[in-house]
Every structure is written in structure tokens, then in C-alpha cells.
Enzyme design. Structure first.
Site, PDB file in Angstrom:
ATOM      1  N   ASP A 130       0.909  -0.959   0.282  1.00  0.00           N
ATOM      2  CA  ASP A 130       0.345  -0.323  -0.090  1.00  0.00           C
ATOM      3  C   ASP A 130       0.746   1.347  -0.098  1.00  0.00           C
ATOM      4  O   ASP A 130       1.313   1.687   0.785  1.00  0.00           O
ATOM      5  CB  ASP A 130      -0.703  -0.058   0.918  1.00  0.00           C
ATOM      6  CG  ASP A 130      -1.529   1.406   0.986  1.00  0.00           C
ATOM      7  OD1 ASP A 130      -2.082   1.333  -0.399  1.00  0.00           O
ATOM      8  OD2 ASP A 130      -2.414   1.906   2.658  1.00  0.00           O
ATOM      9  N   GLU A 164      -1.851  10.357  -0.554  1.00  0.00           N
ATOM     10  CA  GLU A 164      -3.203  10.626  -0.514  1.00  0.00           C
ATOM     11  C   GLU A 164      -3.770   9.541   0.580  1.00  0.00           C
ATOM     12  O   GLU A 164      -4.671   9.811   1.056  1.00  0.00           O
ATOM     13  CB  GLU A 164      -3.270   8.477  -1.217  1.00  0.00           C
ATOM     14  CG  GLU A 164      -4.332   8.065  -1.749  1.00  0.00           C
ATOM     15  CD  GLU A 164      -4.704   6.928  -0.308  1.00  0.00           C
ATOM     16  OE1 GLU A 164      -5.742   6.091  -1.176  1.00  0.00           O
ATOM     17  OE2 GLU A 164      -3.489   6.253   0.352  1.00  0.00           O
ATOM     18  N   GLU A 165      -2.373   8.952   1.723  1.00  0.00           N
ATOM     19  CA  GLU A 165      -2.497   8.758   2.813  1.00  0.00           C
ATOM     20  C   GLU A 165      -3.632   9.472   4.005  1.00  0.00           C
ATOM     21  O   GLU A 165      -4.067   9.373   4.442  1.00  0.00           O
ATOM     22  CB  GLU A 165      -1.219   8.311   3.233  1.00  0.00           C
ATOM     23  CG  GLU A 165      -0.995   6.793   2.667  1.00  0.00           C
ATOM     24  CD  GLU A 165      -1.998   5.618   2.840  1.00  0.00           C
ATOM     25  OE1 GLU A 165      -2.946   5.582   3.037  1.00  0.00           O
ATOM     26  OE2 GLU A 165      -1.285   4.509   2.450  1.00  0.00           O
ATOM     27  N   HIS A 265      -1.245  -0.465   6.533  1.00  0.00           N
ATOM     28  CA  HIS A 265      -0.254   0.541   7.495  1.00  0.00           C
ATOM     29  C   HIS A 265       0.200   0.793   8.326  1.00  0.00           C
ATOM     30  O   HIS A 265       0.340   1.167   9.393  1.00  0.00           O
ATOM     31  CB  HIS A 265      -1.376   1.575   7.761  1.00  0.00           C
ATOM     32  CG  HIS A 265      -2.364   2.163   6.863  1.00  0.00           C
ATOM     33  ND1 HIS A 265      -3.821   2.883   7.420  1.00  0.00           N
ATOM     34  CD2 HIS A 265      -2.254   1.637   5.403  1.00  0.00           C
ATOM     35  CE1 HIS A 265      -3.823   3.629   5.959  1.00  0.00           C
ATOM     36  NE2 HIS A 265      -3.050   2.707   5.018  1.00  0.00           N
TER      37      HIS A 265
END
Length: 300
Positions: A130, A164-165, A265
Site C-alpha cells: 500500500d 493519498e494516505e 499501514h
């Protein structure tokens, strides 16, 4: 995600053939068709992103040296491949973020196919699934297209989004900077977030609720690709990622994800959190559909 392990290519069968982009057994060949990539062409990008994180405090998050080095690395690969690249800076949370845009010369800019993925990680880890996996799939697709040097009917653009996160800030900045004519020129935006999740048995394919012509064309192309290789899919409204920025502006969206991994994450979202077979299968799906939408139009 399903708990049973992902089927490996140890036997002859439609799914195993499909993992590396080959036509399933008994299918009629499509010539000329898109290039096909192997794990040896995709995984080195992820290993390089892991090395970048290792050199920069263990992450590639917005506003950090790890992210800046990640953008520089991807841009260098694209520049060498012959793309016209540009960095788009934007402010967020007291730091400057960067989107990277790469255009393949030619094609009708009034019908642009835009292929993208976010490049940043969270501060807690290197973000290799991710979303190094989506970024690598898009990068490998761009390089394979450049090596084939096709004449495209539609204009082809690739993008890697920052921040983005924290809330889709990079892609939102890009969309908000587009004029009405520029927005309407995007035939479809294809988004890929987490393309290499381990234990994947089903690909989650985005279905734009607006069902515009561009979105339907792209989504149906993904469905045909996976169905031809007997790879299961499941329909989702969106990936919860940068496709939302485009959909909110009325731009057709499509794409897929392999689902949330156990190490989302976290520091364990490293190179070992990506299944090379899943990553390669995803990359060839991105490449095939991108080719069909942008390159095959020149032959019709």
C-alpha cells in the site's frame, strides 16, 4: 480476504496461464496484442522502493525524504523510457507534496486514458503493498508500452499521486486544477491501490455508479480479461482511494484492488507483504486493459 492460499503456477490451467498474461488454454490468440511482463520485470521496482524506505527512516510518507526520493526514482525511469514527465507540487500539512505526471507522445488528447496510483506510504511503514504495488504495476505498464513504441489512438497519461494516505490530497489537487474541457477530455481514469496482496483469490473490480460510457468500456475490459483467465472478481463501488477524487468531479473511473492486507499501514508492509504472482497478474491486467483502451483504438 479469503484465507486459502493463492493458486500457484505449478500445473497447467487457465488461471495459471492468466497469471502471466498468456491466453488461457484453448483461447484464440489476439494478434497483435499487448506486451506481457513477468515477475522479473515488476518486482525490482518494489525492491527499489523498499530500499528507498530503508534509507529514509523506514517509510516513504508525504513530506519526507523517502517520498521525495520515491518520486525522483519513478521520474528517472520514465524519463529514460521516453515519457514527457512533470512534477506537480501542492501544499499539504505544512509540507510540499508532489504528483508525477507522465505523457506518452501522440494520441487524441480529447480522449485521454489516465492510469494512476498513489506513491506515498504512511509514516508507520514502507508501504510496499500500500501502495508500492499499485505504483509498480503502473510503472511496469508504462515502461512496457514505451518499449513497444505503439501509435495510440487515444492519448495515454500515467500518474503517481502524493498524500493519498492523509486524505487523497494529491489527486484532489490535480483534479481541481483541471479546466472543464480538460475534465471532459478524460475518457477514463484507472486507479490501482494494493495490487499485490498475499492470499488473494478474488480481484475487486471498480464499478462506477455513474455508468458512463468511458467507465463501462474500461470496467468491461477488466471483467473480460479476468474472465478469460478464470480469475474470480467481485464488484465494488470504488477502492476508497484516488478514484474518489475523479468520480467526485464527474470523471469516469475504473480499476481494481486485491484487497486489504494483514499489514495495512504497518511496518510489516514490506517487500515480504507482496505476493509476486499476484503482483504480476495485476500488472498484466493493467497493461492489457490500458493497451486495449489506448493503443487498440488506433487499429480500429
Amino acid at each position: 480476504m479469503a484465507s486459502r492460499p493463492f493458486l500457484r503456477c505449478v500445473t497447467v490451467g487457465a488461471l495459471c496461464a492468466g497469471l502471466f498474461g498468456a491466453a488461457p488454454v484453448g483461447a484464440s490468440p489476439r494478434l497483435p496484442g499487448p506486451p506481457v511482463v513477468t515477475a522479473q520485470r515488476v518486482m525490482p521496482y518494489l525492491k527499489d522502493l523498499q530500499s528507498i524506505a530503508d534509507r529514509n527512516g523506514g517509510n516513504r510518507a508525504h513530506g519526507t525524504s523517502g517520498y521525495r526520493e520515491s518520486v525522483t526514482y519513478v521520474k528517472r525511469v520514465l524519463d529514460r523510457a521516453g515519457y514527457r514527465t512533470a512534477l506537480q507540487p501542492f501544499p499539504h500539512d505544512g509540507a510540499t507534496g508532489y504528483n508525477l505526471i507522465a505523457d506518452w507522445p501522440g494520441g487524441d488528447t480529447r480522449e485521454t486514458v489516465l492510469v494512476g496510483a498513489h506513491l506515498d506510504s504512511v509514516p508507520a511503514g514502507p508501504g510496499i503493498n500500500d501502495n508500492g504495488s499499485g505504483s509498480a504495476a503502473v510503472l511496469a505498464t508504462a515502461v512496457a508500452v514505451a518499449e513497444a513504441h505503439p501509435h495510440t489512438g487515444r492519448h495515454l497519461r500515467f500518474a503517481w499521486w502524493g498524500a493519498e494516505e492523509g486524505g487523497l490530497f494529491g489527486s484532489a489537487h490535480y483534479v481541481n486544477a483541471l479546466s472543464p474541457d480538460q475534465r471532459s477530455s478524460v475518457r477514463a481514469y484507472l486507479n490501482f491501490d494494493q495490487a499485490g496482496s498475499r492470499n488473494t483469490t478474488t480481484w475487486l473490480v471498480t464499478h462506477d455508479p455513474a455508468e458512463s460510457e468511458g467507465a463501462l468500456e474500461a470496467t468491461e475490459a477488466f471483467e473480460r480479461y479476468f474472465a478469460a483467465r478464470s480469475i474470480p472478481t467481485f464488484d465494488i463501488g470504488d477502492t476508497g482511494s484516488d478514484d474518489r477524487s475523479f468520480a467526485a468531479a464527474g470523471i469516469p473511473v475504473a480499476g481494481f484492488t486485491t484487497g486489504i492486507s494483514d499489514c495495512i499501514h504497518s511496518a510489516c508492509d514490506d517487500i515480504h507483504n507482496v505476493d509476486p504472482a499476484v503482483q504480476t497478474a495485476s500488472t498484466n491486467a493493467v497493461l492489457d486493459v490500458t493497451w486495449q483502451l489506448a493503443v487498440a483504438k488506433a487499429r480500429r
